[in-house]
Design an enzyme around this catalytic site. Structure first.
Site, PDB file in Angstrom:
ATOM      1  N   GLU A 177       0.830  -1.194   0.000  1.00 45.08           N
ATOM      2  CA  GLU A 177       0.000   0.000   0.000  1.00 45.08           C
ATOM      3  C   GLU A 177       0.865   1.246   0.000  1.00 45.08           C
ATOM      4  O   GLU A 177       1.965   1.255   0.576  1.00 45.08           O
ATOM      5  CB  GLU A 177      -0.933   0.066   1.220  1.00 45.08           C
ATOM      6  CG  GLU A 177      -2.294  -0.567   1.009  1.00 45.08           C
ATOM      7  CD  GLU A 177      -2.298  -2.043   1.370  1.00 45.08           C
ATOM      8  OE1 GLU A 177      -3.287  -2.725   1.081  1.00 45.08           O
ATOM      9  OE2 GLU A 177      -1.302  -2.507   1.942  1.00 45.08           O
ATOM     10  N   THR A 178       0.344   2.271  -0.638  1.00 44.56           N
ATOM     11  CA  THR A 178       0.890   3.619  -0.520  1.00 44.56           C
ATOM     12  C   THR A 178      -0.212   4.502   0.028  1.00 44.56           C
ATOM     13  O   THR A 178      -1.348   4.465  -0.457  1.00 44.56           O
ATOM     14  CB  THR A 178       1.390   4.154  -1.864  1.00 44.56           C
ATOM     15  OG1 THR A 178       2.473   3.317  -2.327  1.00 44.56           O
ATOM     16  CG2 THR A 178       1.884   5.578  -1.755  1.00 44.56           C
TER      17      THR A 178
END
Length: 265
Positions: free
Chosen positions: A46-47
């Site tokens: 995830e970012t």
């Protein structure tokens, strides 16, 4: 635009779960397609994207993207975001509040790390998908649905460590992720887990905070305590402490920054 890479749920670089944390400028702050492109470029599970919030109840708006899609809840990228605010961005308060797809979440400075206030996800028993033992390559003790995830208890911690599931078959199951868990076999560890999410572009997630919103409520009654310690036994590994507080859980962990820079596009 400042961007960081943070290893979450660990106190050592190159372990735990790496997350990107981006603080976009106003031009890009509402552009979901741009955020998705950044997340695909970063290629972490995830970012996170942090934008100052105009809401009274939140300090920041927070969104999470895998390399292929936006998700409703992410623990390790929230921990990474709080770490960036507390350690690098000059946020002085004891608690940072985030407006997200899962409501208002908060992160609190604690002596042993950062505590995240998240919704509990009580698992409910469900039928195992057809062929699940063959898909996982392991026997199944119980199966539960936990939000959009499938939680599977295996026979032992050693079985969990040695899992080599058919990821193509896992991706075809109607779940975001499949979390496989078993009772811990080390001092101080109540349970172990591994989490597979090929359907959302994450073949195996190193450490999954959001899944512990269900793993905590699953294991706490079995060990007779409201504070439990989970160890995600992926190749990188990481530890999540879970405290039950009614319909909420506290996820407690540490984080360490490994990279910071500027995003020029």
């Amino acid at each position: 635009m400042r961007i960081y890479v943070v290893d979450a749920f660990t106190d050592r670089p190159f372990t735990g779960n790496p997350a990107g944390v981006c603080l976009p400028d106003p031009e890009h702050a509402a552009d979901a397609a741009w955020m998705q492109s950044v997340a695909a470029e970063m290629r972490h599970a995830e970012t996170a994207f942090l934008v100052p919030s105009g809401r009274d109840e939140a300090d920041f708006d927070l969104r999470w993207f895998t390399p292929t899609t936006e998700v409703d809840l992410c623990g390790h990228a929230t921990l990474a975001s709080a770490h960036v605010l507390f350690a690098s961005e000059g946020f002085e308060g004891p608690v940072a509040r985030f407006a997200t797809r899962s409501g208002i979440l908060s992160a609190r400075r604690m002596p042993d790390g950062i505590g995240l206030d998240f919704p509990a996800i009580p698992p409910r028993q469900t039928e195992a998908p057809v062929g699940l033992p063959e898909i996982l390559g392991a026997g199944v003790v119980t199966v539960a649905a936990a939000g959009g995830d499938l939680l599977v208890e295996a026979e032992s911690a050693d079985v969990v460590r040695k899992l080599a599931p058919d990821l193509d078959a896992v991706a075809r199951l109607p779940y975001r992720c499949v979390a496989v868990t078993a009772a811990g076999d080390e001092p101080g560890i109540d349970f172990v887990s591994r989490v597979f999410g090929p359907a959302v572009g994450v073949p195996e997630d190193p450490v999954t905070g959001s899944t512990h919103c269900a793993l905590g409520p699953y294991w706490a009654p079995r060990v007779g305590r409201t504070r439990v310690v989970g160890r995600q036994v992926s190749a990188r590994g990481g530890t999540v402490v879970v405290e039950l507080h009614g319909e909420r859980v506290a996820l407690i962990g540490q984080a360490v920054s490994v990279l910071s820079g500027e995003l020029g596009v």
